[in-house]
Design a protein around this motif. Structure first.
Motif, mmCIF file in Angstrom:
data_model
loop_
_atom_site.group_PDB
_atom_site.id
_atom_site.type_symbol
_atom_site.label_atom_id
_atom_site.label_comp_id
_atom_site.label_asym_id
_atom_site.label_seq_id
_atom_site.Cartn_x
_atom_site.Cartn_y
_atom_site.Cartn_z
ATOM 1 N N ASN A 172 0.787 -1.086 -0.125
ATOM 2 C CA ASN A 172 0.088 -0.044 -0.119
ATOM 3 C C ASN A 172 0.741 1.302 -0.006
ATOM 4 O OD1 ASN A 172 -2.841 -0.929 0.654
ATOM 5 N ND2 ASN A 172 -1.612 -2.134 2.102
ATOM 6 N N ILE A 174 0.933 5.324 1.452
ATOM 7 C CA ILE A 174 0.434 6.480 2.120
ATOM 8 C C ILE A 174 0.917 7.615 1.426
ATOM 9 C CG2 ILE A 174 0.783 7.693 4.268
ATOM 10 C CD1 ILE A 174 1.425 5.088 5.867
ATOM 11 N N LEU A 225 -1.041 5.446 10.728
ATOM 12 C CA LEU A 225 -1.458 4.710 9.760
ATOM 13 C C LEU A 225 -0.801 3.796 9.360
ATOM 14 C CD1 LEU A 225 -3.708 4.724 7.258
ATOM 15 C CD2 LEU A 225 -2.481 6.342 6.136
ATOM 16 N N LEU A 229 -1.856 -0.277 8.793
ATOM 17 C CA LEU A 229 -1.589 -1.260 7.596
ATOM 18 C C LEU A 229 -0.969 -2.529 7.861
ATOM 19 C CD1 LEU A 229 -0.830 1.574 5.006
ATOM 20 C CD2 LEU A 229 -2.927 0.280 5.237
ATOM 21 N N VAL A 237 -6.442 -5.117 2.837
ATOM 22 C CA VAL A 237 -6.105 -3.748 2.521
ATOM 23 C C VAL A 237 -4.853 -3.911 1.611
ATOM 24 C CG1 VAL A 237 -5.663 -1.502 3.005
ATOM 25 C CG2 VAL A 237 -7.275 -2.654 4.256
ATOM 26 N N ALA A 240 -3.857 0.003 -2.077
ATOM 27 C CA ALA A 240 -4.656 1.383 -1.902
ATOM 28 C C ALA A 240 -3.629 2.310 -1.720
ATOM 29 C CB ALA A 240 -5.389 1.199 -0.657
ATOM 30 N N TRP A 242 -3.269 5.672 0.454
ATOM 31 C CA TRP A 242 -4.159 6.340 1.452
ATOM 32 C C TRP A 242 -3.792 7.671 1.504
ATOM 33 C CZ3 TRP A 242 -7.150 3.730 5.528
ATOM 34 C CH2 TRP A 242 -7.406 2.295 5.363
#
Length: 251
Positions: A172, A174, A225, A229, A237, A240, A242
């Protein structure tokens, strides 16, 4: 502490966002490997604070990255956070700056990821977290290399998320807005020169103008955050991006 026994490499973790992520992961029990720049005594203090190892590999050098990954061994959590910035009109953008930004912000993440993935797949668990930026979703003038690298890291993250979807490994991004870090503070003089503005005008009319809530993101918010994750509850998740940008990319 749900990350006990997990090993986490965070690049660019001797200050700013990376250090906040390292502290947040350590608070949940992870064993931390720091990487970044800084004075030896300051790094030693961070190692003592976090009970961490340190590897000062130059992430602009693929061979140095390979040596680092071999030296530190398998990691369960990889946070590709190291980054750099330069502000200039495209026609004047120094070629060496372009090459360095792409190498650090994008290519280094490719190398660390490709070398970390086999161990993660073998263990059936892993977390890859790439610090992108609001500039992975939108653009600003005079930041061609940074915008390009952050858009690319978002695409890279989606790709490896799909490749690893059945492996127990997630990937993911951020994407913070403006966080008050040495990186942001360091680009203020360049922006002043590029736009002919005062320091105060850059802060109020350029930086915070992008964020509707008119607040800088705090590094600790990014760290929190990253911790989420890594949780088992975030196992679905993946792929993604974020946003944590005070509403910037909602407009």
């Amino acid at each position: 502490m749900f990350l006990e026994g997990k090993h986490a490499l965070i690049t660019g973790s001797t200050s700013g966002i990376g250090l906040a992520i390292a502290r947040a992961l350590r608070a949940e029990g992870a064993e931390i490997i720091l990487n970044g720049l800084g004075e030896a005594d300051e790094i030693a203090k961070l190692q003592e604070e976090l009970g961490a190892r340190f590897n000062g590999a130059n992430l602009l050098d693929a061979d140095a990255i390979e040596n680092m990954m071999a030296e530190i061994g398998p990691v369960d959590i990889l946070v590709n956070n190291a980054g750099m910035q330069h502000v200039s009109p495209v026609e004047d953008f120094p070629v060496d700056k372009w090459n360095a930004i792409i190498a650090l912000n994008l290519t280094a993440a490719f190398h660390t990821s490709r070398l970390a993935v086999p161990g993660m797949k073998a263990s059936g668990w892993g977390r890859i977290i790439n610090t992108a930026s609001a500039h992975s979703l939108t653009a600003s003038p005079f930041k061609s290399a940074y915008n390009a690298s952050k858009h690319a890291i978002a695409g890279f993250t989606k790709t490896i998320a799909l490749e690893l979807a059945q492996s127990g490994v997630t990937a993911n991004c951020i994407s913070p807005g403006y966080v008050w870090t040495p990186l942001i503070e360091g680009q203020i003089p360049d922006t002043m020169a590029a736009r002919g503005l005062s320091r105060e005008e850059v802060i109020n009319d350029v930086l915070l103008a992008k964020q509707p809530n008119k607040k800088f993101v705090q590094p600790e918010e990014v760290g929190a955050l990253a911790v989420f994750l890594c949780r088992e509850e975030a196992g679905n998740v993946t792929g993604a991006n974020w946003s944590i940008d005070g509403g910037w990319t909602a407009e």
